[in-house]
Design an enzyme around this catalytic site. Structure first.
Site, PDB file in Angstrom:
ATOM      1  N   LYS A 218     -16.506-126.289 -49.716  1.00 38.30           N
ATOM      2  CA  LYS A 218     -15.180-126.428 -49.110  1.00 38.30           C
ATOM      3  C   LYS A 218     -14.181-126.797 -50.197  1.00 38.30           C
ATOM      4  O   LYS A 218     -14.331-127.822 -50.869  1.00 38.30           O
ATOM      5  CB  LYS A 218     -15.212-127.508 -48.024  1.00 38.30           C
ATOM      6  CG  LYS A 218     -13.835-127.792 -47.443  1.00 38.30           C
ATOM      7  CD  LYS A 218     -13.913-128.711 -46.239  1.00 38.30           C
ATOM      8  CE  LYS A 218     -12.522-129.070 -45.755  1.00 38.30           C
ATOM      9  NZ  LYS A 218     -12.563-129.916 -44.552  1.00 38.30           N
ATOM     10  N   LYS A 272     -15.467-122.162 -47.340  1.00 37.55           N
ATOM     11  CA  LYS A 272     -14.150-122.341 -46.728  1.00 37.55           C
ATOM     12  C   LYS A 272     -13.105-122.587 -47.796  1.00 37.55           C
ATOM     13  O   LYS A 272     -13.353-123.420 -48.666  1.00 37.55           O
ATOM     14  CB  LYS A 272     -14.237-123.551 -45.791  1.00 37.55           C
ATOM     15  CG  LYS A 272     -12.947-123.916 -45.121  1.00 37.55           C
ATOM     16  CD  LYS A 272     -13.116-125.181 -44.326  1.00 37.55           C
ATOM     17  CE  LYS A 272     -11.744-125.591 -43.838  1.00 37.55           C
ATOM     18  NZ  LYS A 272     -11.708-126.928 -43.356  1.00 37.55           N
TER      19      LYS A 272
HETATM   20  C1  PBG Z   1     -11.463-131.716 -41.765  1.00 31.53           C
HETATM   21  C2  PBG Z   1     -11.180-130.274 -41.604  1.00 31.53           C
HETATM   22  C3  PBG Z   1     -10.070-129.568 -42.072  1.00 31.53           C
HETATM   23  C4  PBG Z   1     -10.230-128.257 -41.641  1.00 31.53           C
HETATM   24  C5  PBG Z   1     -11.418-128.189 -40.949  1.00 31.53           C
HETATM   25  N1  PBG Z   1     -12.001-129.429 -40.946  1.00 31.53           N
HETATM   26  C6  PBG Z   1      -8.875-130.073 -42.798  1.00 31.53           C
HETATM   27  C7  PBG Z   1      -8.963-130.538 -44.180  1.00 31.53           C
HETATM   28  O1  PBG Z   1     -10.009-130.525 -44.816  1.00 31.53           O
HETATM   29  O2  PBG Z   1      -7.922-130.962 -44.670  1.00 31.53           O
HETATM   30  C8  PBG Z   1      -9.246-127.147 -41.915  1.00 31.53           C
HETATM   31  C9  PBG Z   1      -9.352-125.945 -41.015  1.00 31.53           C
HETATM   32  C10 PBG Z   1      -8.228-124.974 -41.116  1.00 31.53           C
HETATM   33  O3  PBG Z   1      -7.309-125.066 -41.957  1.00 31.53           O
HETATM   34  O4  PBG Z   1      -8.237-124.065 -40.298  1.00 31.53           O
HETATM   35  N2  PBG Z   1     -11.661-132.352 -40.518  1.00 31.53           N
END
Ligand code: PBG
Length: 348
Positions: A218, A272
């Protein structure tokens, strides 16, 4: 089969096994592109409703759903509208949803995340009784929606996120979500050791059948902007997540993250965002033997919607092209805000 009446077979060049005459192409690539049925027959990648996971937001203490401006077509749901939307997705054939909670109150530790009466836990109960096992219920497992400072963990005295103190809280969240009925928990906080900690907690509580979809690779991406509006999160004093999420410059590092998560017990691994990281998806798909998910994130959705709204692109066509590309790169499943729209086009 080309026949003598088939115009693509006419002429001196292009039959397999015969050399093209000088100046003519030896191989006619266009033959297999001639009709929709031919193209369908030889398609290497097939996007299916079965690949889709729909993200949904549920907000505590509201009477009506609230439209999310940055994610057109999406809402912060009430418990009731959440169930209705899940039923719509199920009837479209979408096999899974991933749930995010927006609590009424936030605090320094994010205690709403593991409160048995917390919004996600209550939503899981309602979804399970309405849907049975018709859909896979996935829960995002993180603290950022629940902390008043907006970070994915608890803070140490110096203001940085305390990794190991956060793991203990993730264990509590995992147990609360599992007790409430989650099929898969999806830790997204990028703390070191989070998968092992959560697996141990689940197993210790007799929850061996609850799986882990690990946000493994991520990245610290600017593409999460619209999501933060969706969950009312802003990170305190202009902070960011670069201290725990991956640097977009790094490709090999993703393989290290994924290998650790698999070794710690991840049942599925996720990359991601999706489109800017197709190289990473391809690397990960080659490296692991667990299913690979990709998250087509909020910013990726919003860009398509915004350009389509201006008439600059054909939104549904671009959405299909993008999601097909994510599969072509090697993803087995895709978390996408386009899930319902695409399911309508593809048919259940
Ligand atoms: C954290 C989380 C995020 C997303 C999914 N889980 C936000 C982040 O890491 O700041 C982002 C998902 C998206 O942008 O569609 N709970």
């Amino acid at each position: 089969m080309p026949s003598s009446t088939d115009p693509s077979a006419a002429g001196v060049a292009g039959h397999p096994g015969t050399a093209g005459a000088p100046g003519f192409p030896a191989r006619r690539m266009r033959r297999l592109r001639r009709t929709p049925a031919l193209r369908r027959l030889v398609a290497e990648t097939r996007l299916s409703v079965d690949d889709l996971v729909a993200p949904l937001f549920v907000r505590e203490a509201i009477d009506d759903p609230v439209a999310i401006g940055s994610l057109p077509g999406h809402h912060q749901h009430t418990l009731r509208s959440l169930v209705a939307e899940a039923q719509r997705l199920a009837s479209l054939g979408v096999p899974a949803l991933v749930l995010f909670g927006v609590p009424e109150r936030k605090d320094p530790t994010g205690s709403g995340a593991w409160d048995p009466g917390g919004v996600v836990q209550r939503a899981l109960g309602e979804l399970r009784s309405a849907l049975g096992d018709q859909m896979v219920l996935v829960t995002d497992l993180c603290l950022d929606e629940y902390t008043d400072h907006g970070h994915c963990g608890v803070l140490a005295a110096d203001g940085t996120v305390d990794n190991d103190a956060t793991l203990a809280l993730y264990q509590r969240v995992a147990l609360a979500q599992a007790s409430a009925g989650a099929d898969l928990v999806a830790p997204s906080g990028m703390m070191d050791g989070q998968v092992a900690a959560i697996r141990a907690a689940l197993d210790g509580a007799g929850r061996q059948s609850v799986g882990i979809m690990a946000y493994a690779a991520k990245y610290a991406s600017a593409l999460y902007g619209p999501f933060r509006e969706a969950v009312d999160v802003s990170i305190a004093s202009g902070g960011d997540r670069r201290g725990y999420q991956q640097d977009p410059s790094n490709r090999r590092e993703a393989l290290a993250e994924v290998a650790l998560d698999v070794a710690e017990g991840a049942d599925l691994v996720m990359v991601k965002p999706a489109l800017s990281y197709l190289d990473v998806i391809a690397d990960v798909a080659r490296a692991v033997d667990v299913p690979v998910a990709a998250y087509h994130v909020s910013g990726e959705y919003a860009m398509v919607k915004a350009a389509a709204e201006r008439g600059w692109i054909d939104g549904p066509a671009v959405a299909l092209e993008q999601l097909t590309a994510v599969k072509r790169a090697g993803a087995d499943l895709i978390l996408t805000y386009f899930a319902a729209e695409v399911a309508e086009v593809l048919g259940g």
